[in-house]
Design a protein around this motif. Structure first.
Motif: not given
Length: 475
Positions: A200-201, A239, A235-236, A189-190, A194
């Motif tokens: 999301p984070y 990943l 978004v998650i 995410l970073e 984000y």
């Protein structure tokens, strides 16, 4: 003046008949290739038919009723023909061809990460720490060794180790060398932009286990609107929980044994694998149709076509019979030579050549080569290609014959037991083999076998940069 004339000469010449060509073709097929070949033959020859074993209405003839068809026998289509059945290996479903499968990268994750880390501006010590971390990744891409252990190994602070690990985490694939799933997802995410205040984070950092509860749970908890929560969860979902997934995946290889070596009542036996989902046999309808001459009318070409197909079917059954009998004889000969290996291990694998087996079973060496090519045998020690049992050999000082594979095992054992700070040269290994095991082989032979085992040279085995790059060299 040149005179032209015709004359007859007798000249001995080997001619491969169509039947012999078929025998040789069937002989070299492994059980899965044979299975596919037979399916094609059944589709093109009306005298061959399939009978599937899993259908309850089928009545099967016991194997004891089978009558052997000799290769030298001529087929008499006017006589009652013998029904003959053969069992074959399990069919694998045919998949639709996908060109993307041919473009799969073979690069390993460790090599890819090392290439990237070598492009970074790091000190020699920092690179050594990075190599050590990369060498201790598991198949999913996570670091399975504590940071304290790494710090102790290099006599540096935890902060130093963490600094290097953070560099590795942002290499490709992002998230590799993470300690757990949460850290891996947060790193990704970073990387894509984000920050810690993003939805999301926050969801991953504080509510990873609750994510499966869905939109309503988080909407009530934080007061976010439905679209924001839905977008964050989407978004998650994109990943990658296992960064190394694409690098440890390999093409599936299906292997089915053609032979089985097993021990029964203290006696080793060999079995040719014939079991499978279907039986191939001659078709009764067309056999009877062929015997009724009136059914052909004024069209002799129909009868000629059927007679040829009948001959082709009989030739195929004879070729299969030859394949099984020769495969059994070769398996029996291999078993005779290599019983000690099956009972005691690799060091008792005896040298064996194609000539040895050819003399044992009274076949030509080229025929033995066809029989063992791409074929496997199931043993109590695992599944082996038939070629595994063939190798050149040497004699020990006690006169015991040792195969090249057994000597390779001794070389691996010697290197595994060496002092890592003072690895042995090939000359030293040659000397140990002679003094300890009575095996007299030259240094260049040791070098050849070591390279075949993919064991690095003495220089590469020293505790240095290369040692840390590769971790454990030999299994």
């Amino acid at each position: 003046m040149i005179e032209l004339k015709n004359e007859l000469k007798l000249k001995p010449q080997l001619i491969l008949t169509p039947q012999l060509k078929l025998v040789l073709k069937v002989l070299q097929l492994n059980i899965l290739d044979l299975h596919n070949f037979l399916l094609q033959e059944v589709q093109s020859n009306p005298f061959l038919e399939l009978e599937y074993k899993d259908l309850p209405e089928n009545n099967y003839i016991e194997e004891s009723y089978f009558e052997e068809i000799k290769l030298k026998e001529e087929v008499n289509f006017e006589e009652e023909l013998i029904e003959k059945r053969f069992y074959f290996g399990k069919e694998e479903p045919e998949e639709e061809w996908n060109w993307e499968k041919t473009l799969k990268a073979e690069e390993k994750l460790i090599d890819y990460l090392l290439w990237q880390i070598n492009l970074k501006e790091l000190t020699p010590l920092e690179k050594d720490i990075a190599y050590y971390i990369i060498g201790n990744l598991d198949d999913k891409g996570y670091l399975r060794i504590s940071l304290e252990e790494i710090a102790k190994e290099f006599n540096v602070s935890l902060e130093k180790v963490e600094k290097i690990r953070n560099i590795i985490k942002f290499l490709d694939p992002v998230g590799v060398a993470s300690l757990n799933l949460k850290e891996c997802l947060l790193t990704q995410l970073e990387f894509i932009g984000y920050d810690k205040s993003s939805i999301p984070y926050i969801l991953v950092e504080k509510h990873l286990e609750e994510i499966p509860k869905g939109i309503d749970y988080f909407k009530n908890l934080y007061g976010y609107n439905e679209k924001e929560i839905e977008s964050a969860l989407e978004v998650i979902k994109q990943l990658e929980p296992y960064p190394a997934r694409n690098y440890f995946d390999v093409n599936t290889l299906y292997i089915e044994p053609d032979l089985i070596f097993y021990k029964e009542e203290n006696e080793w036996k060999v079995e040719v694998v014939k079991e499978g989902p279907f039986i191939v046999r001659l078709n009764n309808y067309y056999k009877n149709f062929l015997k009724k001459k009136k059914d052909f009318g004024n069209n002799p070409r129909v009868k000629k076509f059927l007679k040829q197909k009948l001959k082709d079917a009989e030739d195929l059954l004879k070729a299969l019979d030859s394949r099984y009998s020769n495969l059994y004889k070769v398996g029996e000969a291999i078993l005779k030579y290599q019983k000690e290996f099956l009972e005691k291990g690799i060091k008792f694998l005896k040298p064996l050549t194609l000539k040895d087996v050819a003399e044992e079973v009274h076949l030509h060496e080229s025929t033995i080569s066809r029989i063992i090519n791409q074929k496997y045998v199931q043993t109590p020690k695992g599944l082996f290609p038939l070629k595994f049992f063939f190798s050149i050999g040497y004699k020990s000082k006690e006169g015991e014959e040792l195969s090249a594979k057994a000597i390779k095992d001794y070389i691996r054992e010697i290197i595994n037991g060496e002092n890592p700070s003072k690895p042995l040269s090939d000359s030293a290994i040659s000397k140990i083999l002679k003094e300890k095991y009575g095996i007299n082989i030259a240094r260049r032979t040791v070098t050849k076998y070591r390279e075949e085992l993919q064991i690095p040279s003495i220089r590469e085995r020293k505790i240095s940069k290369n040692n840390r790059e590769r971790g454990v060299f030999y299994d």
